[in-house]
Design a protein around this motif. Structure first.
Motif, mmCIF file in Angstrom:
data_model
loop_
_atom_site.group_PDB
_atom_site.id
_atom_site.type_symbol
_atom_site.label_atom_id
_atom_site.label_comp_id
_atom_site.label_asym_id
_atom_site.label_seq_id
_atom_site.Cartn_x
_atom_site.Cartn_y
_atom_site.Cartn_z
ATOM 1 N N UNK A 234 0.815 -1.214 0.000
ATOM 2 C CA UNK A 234 0.000 0.000 0.000
ATOM 3 C C UNK A 234 0.848 1.264 0.000
ATOM 4 N N UNK A 235 2.138 1.138 0.315
ATOM 5 C CA UNK A 235 3.036 2.289 0.357
ATOM 6 C C UNK A 235 4.050 2.267 -0.788
ATOM 7 N N UNK A 236 3.833 1.399 -1.746
ATOM 8 C CA UNK A 236 4.736 1.327 -2.897
ATOM 9 C C UNK A 236 4.718 2.654 -3.652
ATOM 10 N N UNK A 237 5.890 3.112 -4.069
ATOM 11 C CA UNK A 237 5.993 4.358 -4.821
ATOM 12 C C UNK A 237 5.981 5.600 -3.965
ATOM 13 N N UNK A 238 5.948 5.445 -2.646
ATOM 14 C CA UNK A 238 5.880 6.602 -1.756
ATOM 15 C C UNK A 238 7.243 7.182 -1.419
ATOM 16 N N UNK A 239 8.315 6.473 -1.792
ATOM 17 C CA UNK A 239 9.647 6.906 -1.413
ATOM 18 C C UNK A 239 10.142 6.268 -0.130
ATOM 19 N N UNK A 240 9.288 5.472 0.517
ATOM 20 C CA UNK A 240 9.667 4.851 1.783
ATOM 21 C C UNK A 240 10.799 3.841 1.594
ATOM 22 N N UNK A 241 10.766 3.117 0.467
ATOM 23 C CA UNK A 241 11.812 2.136 0.223
ATOM 24 C C UNK A 241 13.183 2.775 0.176
ATOM 25 N N UNK A 242 13.284 3.911 -0.502
ATOM 26 C CA UNK A 242 14.581 4.601 -0.586
ATOM 27 C C UNK A 242 14.989 5.130 0.779
ATOM 28 N N UNK A 243 14.022 5.673 1.550
ATOM 29 C CA UNK A 243 14.357 6.169 2.886
ATOM 30 C C UNK A 243 14.904 5.044 3.754
ATOM 31 N N UNK A 244 14.253 3.882 3.698
ATOM 32 C CA UNK A 244 14.713 2.746 4.494
ATOM 33 C C UNK A 244 16.084 2.261 4.017
ATOM 34 N N UNK A 245 16.267 2.222 2.701
ATOM 35 C CA UNK A 245 17.560 1.803 2.168
ATOM 36 C C UNK A 245 18.666 2.731 2.659
ATOM 37 N N UNK A 246 18.443 4.032 2.533
ATOM 38 C CA UNK A 246 19.459 4.987 2.943
ATOM 39 C C UNK A 246 19.742 4.909 4.441
ATOM 40 N N UNK A 247 18.699 4.703 5.228
ATOM 41 C CA UNK A 247 18.893 4.590 6.677
ATOM 42 C C UNK A 247 19.736 3.366 7.008
ATOM 43 N N UNK A 248 19.482 2.259 6.314
ATOM 44 C CA UNK A 248 20.263 1.054 6.544
ATOM 45 C C UNK A 248 21.701 1.205 6.099
ATOM 46 N N UNK A 249 21.918 1.872 4.966
ATOM 47 C CA UNK A 249 23.283 2.104 4.488
ATOM 48 C C UNK A 249 24.051 2.997 5.458
ATOM 49 N N UNK A 250 23.359 3.978 6.030
ATOM 50 C CA UNK A 250 24.012 4.852 7.015
ATOM 51 C C UNK A 250 24.424 4.040 8.242
ATOM 52 N N UNK A 251 23.581 3.104 8.663
ATOM 53 C CA UNK A 251 23.943 2.242 9.794
ATOM 54 C C UNK A 251 25.168 1.396 9.435
ATOM 55 N N UNK A 252 25.179 0.792 8.250
ATOM 56 C CA UNK A 252 26.300 -0.058 7.850
ATOM 57 C C UNK A 252 27.598 0.732 7.744
ATOM 58 N N UNK A 253 27.500 2.010 7.427
ATOM 59 C CA UNK A 253 28.705 2.842 7.361
ATOM 60 C C UNK A 253 29.393 2.943 8.717
ATOM 61 N N UNK A 254 28.663 2.663 9.795
ATOM 62 C CA UNK A 254 29.253 2.740 11.135
ATOM 63 C C UNK A 254 29.883 1.418 11.556
ATOM 64 N N UNK A 255 29.764 0.388 10.723
ATOM 65 C CA UNK A 255 30.198 -0.956 11.125
ATOM 66 C C UNK A 255 31.546 -1.377 10.527
ATOM 67 N N UNK A 256 32.275 -0.482 9.940
ATOM 68 C CA UNK A 256 33.615 -0.754 9.412
ATOM 69 C C UNK A 256 33.627 -1.926 8.439
ATOM 70 N N UNK A 257 32.626 -1.976 7.563
ATOM 71 C CA UNK A 257 32.597 -3.031 6.550
ATOM 72 C C UNK A 257 33.376 -2.571 5.326
ATOM 73 N N UNK A 258 33.848 -3.519 4.532
ATOM 74 C CA UNK A 258 34.637 -3.179 3.344
ATOM 75 C C UNK A 258 33.800 -3.168 2.073
ATOM 76 N N UNK A 259 32.618 -3.767 2.124
ATOM 77 C CA UNK A 259 31.712 -3.798 0.984
ATOM 78 C C UNK A 259 30.304 -3.991 1.508
ATOM 79 N N UNK A 260 29.325 -3.503 0.762
ATOM 80 C CA UNK A 260 27.910 -3.719 1.101
ATOM 81 C C UNK A 260 27.285 -4.509 -0.036
ATOM 82 N N UNK A 261 26.567 -5.557 0.303
ATOM 83 C CA UNK A 261 26.089 -6.535 -0.675
ATOM 84 C C UNK A 261 24.590 -6.768 -0.514
ATOM 85 N N UNK A 262 23.967 -7.196 -1.610
ATOM 86 C CA UNK A 262 22.558 -7.582 -1.568
ATOM 87 C C UNK A 262 22.277 -8.593 -2.667
ATOM 88 N N UNK A 263 21.148 -9.267 -2.514
ATOM 89 C CA UNK A 263 20.636 -10.192 -3.528
ATOM 90 C C UNK A 263 19.285 -9.680 -4.004
#
Length: 292
Positions: A234-263
């Protein structure tokens, strides 16, 4: 002499090596075989579903002179994952394992390596499903998401979220053959993993407090992962997916990872476009083959 043993294959106990019928010893041997294959292939031959819940799969094991030399994990959905020790490849071990499976069994080829392509082609299999593995460097990403069509807040997971999270996951991934079938026990198993961090499981709720999206991240062995990203239809196309993605990437930036991966499914154009716009690129394919 090669001996194939499995849940549905009667084999005399004296033909098997000591401990082969003990479930713990059996699984340790399977994981050791998988690591041998990974050393040569550069990719682990089994996926998370199979390794987290080994009791849900049928194990077909190939022994030669008392040593485990090949294994197939056959899932309830009719798919199988196989591994053969490097020293026993081209000795028809995989062919004999395949012969013990139902003719309709489909095969996963993680990394879709040339050897797997050749084996599947020789056995009359063609790819019918694909997962794209996408990577990006752990660099800061500006939040360019458009405002959601309804006010939402994003916060870290708390235990009281679990039941609603499982329900939302089933709704979001109702058409997904694996993710949409996860039960509350499956979620608890993953939450009990050493890598789990509640701060890395981001929950989105609307103005009424209803859960409408989530981004579950994972950080382990220097690799960050967009583990699961889901938004209520019901929230598809609202921009929520990008907000959640960016929030998660910001969290991963604090974890000293060398690469970020997805399937991502190879035919999910909307998700792939989102990920490519966020700096991800395809680095590998995992294919599922079917005999035609």
């Amino acid at each position: 002499m090669l001996i194939i043993e499995g849940h549905d294959i009667p084999v005399s106990a004296e033909d098997l090596p000591p401990g082969a019928q003990d479930s713990t010893t059996r699984w340790e041997s399977i994981m050791d075989l998988a690591r041998q294959a990974e050393t040569v292939d550069g990719i682990f031959p089994f996926n998370e579903d199979a390794t987290l819940s080994p009791d849900k799969t049928t194990h077909l094991l190939a022994f030669d002179a008392g040593r485990l030399v090949g294994c197939a994990l056959v899932a309830p959905d009719g798919s199988a994952q196989m591994a053969v020790t490097p020293a026993h490849r081209r000795h028809h071990v995989a062919t004999q394992l395949l012969a013990r499976m139902d003719p309709g069994t489909e095969l996963w080829a993680f990394g879709d390596l040339p050897a797997a392509q050749g084996f599947c082609a020789a056995q009359g299999f063609q790819p019918v499903r694909g997962l794209l593995v996408m990577d990006r460097p752990p660099t800061p990403l500006a939040d360019t998401a458009k405002p959601s069509s309804s006010p939402t807040r994003i916060s870290a997971y708390v235990p009281n979220d679990l039941s609603e999270l499982v329900q939302l996951n089933a709704r979001v991934f109702s058409a997904h053959p694996e993710q949409g079938q996860l039960t509350i026990d499956d979620f608890r198993t993953r939450i009990a993993s050493p890598w789990f961090d509640p701060a890395g499981l981001l929950i989105a709720r609307d103005i009424d407090g209803t859960m409408v999206g989530f981004h579950w991240t994972k950080a382990e062995d220097g690799i960050g992962e967009v583990y699961v990203l889901g938004v209520d239809p019901d929230h598809a196309g609202s921009g929520l997916g990008r907000r959640l993605l960016n929030a998660g990437l910001a969290y991963l930036d604090t974890r000293a990872v060398t690469v970020i991966r997805l399937w991502v499914e190879w035919d999910n154009t909307i998700a792939r476009n989102l990920y490519e716009a966020s700096g991800f690129s395809v680095v590998r394919r995992d294919l599922r083959y079917r005999r035609v």
